[in-house]
Design a protein around this motif. Structure first.
Motif, PDB file in Angstrom:
ATOM      1  N   UNK A   1       8.095  43.004  57.841  1.00  0.00           N
ATOM      2  CA  UNK A   1       7.052  41.994  57.845  1.00  0.00           C
ATOM      3  C   UNK A   1       5.850  42.440  57.004  1.00  0.00           C
ATOM      4  N   UNK A   2       5.461  43.673  57.130  1.00  0.00           N
ATOM      5  CA  UNK A   2       4.316  44.162  56.364  1.00  0.00           C
ATOM      6  C   UNK A   2       4.633  44.163  54.867  1.00  0.00           C
ATOM      7  N   UNK A   3       5.867  44.510  54.507  1.00  0.00           N
ATOM      8  CA  UNK A   3       6.261  44.522  53.099  1.00  0.00           C
ATOM      9  C   UNK A   3       6.255  43.114  52.530  1.00  0.00           C
ATOM     10  N   UNK A   4       6.709  42.145  53.316  1.00  0.00           N
ATOM     11  CA  UNK A   4       6.721  40.746  52.861  1.00  0.00           C
ATOM     12  C   UNK A   4       5.287  40.266  52.642  1.00  0.00           C
ATOM     13  N   UNK A   5       4.404  40.630  53.562  1.00  0.00           N
ATOM     14  CA  UNK A   5       2.996  40.262  53.447  1.00  0.00           C
ATOM     15  C   UNK A   5       2.364  40.927  52.226  1.00  0.00           C
ATOM     16  N   UNK A   6       2.763  42.168  51.974  1.00  0.00           N
ATOM     17  CA  UNK A   6       2.198  42.923  50.857  1.00  0.00           C
ATOM     18  C   UNK A   6       2.517  42.269  49.523  1.00  0.00           C
ATOM     19  N   UNK A   7       3.747  41.756  49.383  1.00  0.00           N
ATOM     20  CA  UNK A   7       4.180  41.215  48.092  1.00  0.00           C
ATOM     21  C   UNK A   7       4.045  39.702  47.970  1.00  0.00           C
ATOM     22  N   UNK A   8       3.645  38.995  49.030  1.00  0.00           N
ATOM     23  CA  UNK A   8       3.567  37.538  48.950  1.00  0.00           C
ATOM     24  C   UNK A   8       2.143  37.005  49.055  1.00  0.00           C
ATOM     25  N   UNK A  12      -2.417  41.148  49.268  1.00  0.00           N
ATOM     26  CA  UNK A  12      -1.340  42.139  49.205  1.00  0.00           C
ATOM     27  C   UNK A  12      -1.001  42.496  47.775  1.00  0.00           C
ATOM     28  N   UNK A  13      -0.882  41.472  46.934  1.00  0.00           N
ATOM     29  CA  UNK A  13      -0.581  41.720  45.521  1.00  0.00           C
ATOM     30  C   UNK A  13      -1.726  42.469  44.847  1.00  0.00           C
ATOM     31  N   UNK A  14      -2.954  42.139  45.230  1.00  0.00           N
ATOM     32  CA  UNK A  14      -4.112  42.848  44.683  1.00  0.00           C
ATOM     33  C   UNK A  14      -4.071  44.326  45.087  1.00  0.00           C
ATOM     34  N   UNK A  15      -3.671  44.588  46.325  1.00  0.00           N
ATOM     35  CA  UNK A  15      -3.553  45.971  46.804  1.00  0.00           C
ATOM     36  C   UNK A  15      -2.468  46.720  46.031  1.00  0.00           C
ATOM     37  N   UNK A  16      -1.315  46.072  45.840  1.00  0.00           N
ATOM     38  CA  UNK A  16      -0.217  46.698  45.097  1.00  0.00           C
ATOM     39  C   UNK A  16      -0.666  47.013  43.673  1.00  0.00           C
ATOM     40  N   UNK A  17      -1.324  46.046  43.032  1.00  0.00           N
ATOM     41  CA  UNK A  17      -1.802  46.246  41.667  1.00  0.00           C
ATOM     42  C   UNK A  17      -2.813  47.388  41.601  1.00  0.00           C
ATOM     43  N   UNK A  18      -3.731  47.425  42.551  1.00  0.00           N
ATOM     44  CA  UNK A  18      -4.764  48.462  42.566  1.00  0.00           C
ATOM     45  C   UNK A  18      -4.151  49.847  42.750  1.00  0.00           C
ATOM     46  N   UNK A  19      -3.241  49.983  43.701  1.00  0.00           N
ATOM     47  CA  UNK A  19      -2.577  51.271  43.941  1.00  0.00           C
ATOM     48  C   UNK A  19      -1.795  51.698  42.708  1.00  0.00           C
ATOM     49  N   UNK A  20      -1.052  50.763  42.116  1.00  0.00           N
ATOM     50  CA  UNK A  20      -0.278  51.066  40.910  1.00  0.00           C
ATOM     51  C   UNK A  20      -1.175  51.493  39.758  1.00  0.00           C
ATOM     52  N   UNK A  21      -2.284  50.785  39.588  1.00  0.00           N
ATOM     53  CA  UNK A  21      -3.213  51.101  38.504  1.00  0.00           C
ATOM     54  C   UNK A  21      -3.805  52.489  38.680  1.00  0.00           C
ATOM     55  N   UNK A  22      -4.177  52.832  39.901  1.00  0.00           N
ATOM     56  CA  UNK A  22      -4.755  54.151  40.177  1.00  0.00           C
ATOM     57  C   UNK A  22      -3.732  55.258  39.902  1.00  0.00           C
ATOM     58  N   UNK A  23      -2.475  55.030  40.300  1.00  0.00           N
ATOM     59  CA  UNK A  23      -1.439  56.028  40.041  1.00  0.00           C
ATOM     60  C   UNK A  23      -1.212  56.213  38.545  1.00  0.00           C
TER      61      UNK A  23
END
Length: 51
Positions: A1-8, A12-23
């Protein structure tokens, strides 16, 4: 459920993008610093023996 929320959801998408950008930025900075350290050693290492 958390993964679905993260990507939908927008936040969530902003968080994924931010984490990816920082890495990616971290890897880039690490490689940049390592390359310049090696270059500085090569350039200044030769001159240090002549002094």
């Amino acid at each position: 459920m958390a993964m679905q929320e993260l990507f939908t959801t927008d936040i969530g998408l902003l968080s994924v993008f931010t984490i990816g950008f920082i890495l990616v930025m971290g890897v880039y900075i690490y490689r940049f610093v390592r390359r310049h350290m090696a270059e500085d050693e090569r350039l200044h290492g030769d001159h240090s023996h002549s002094h």
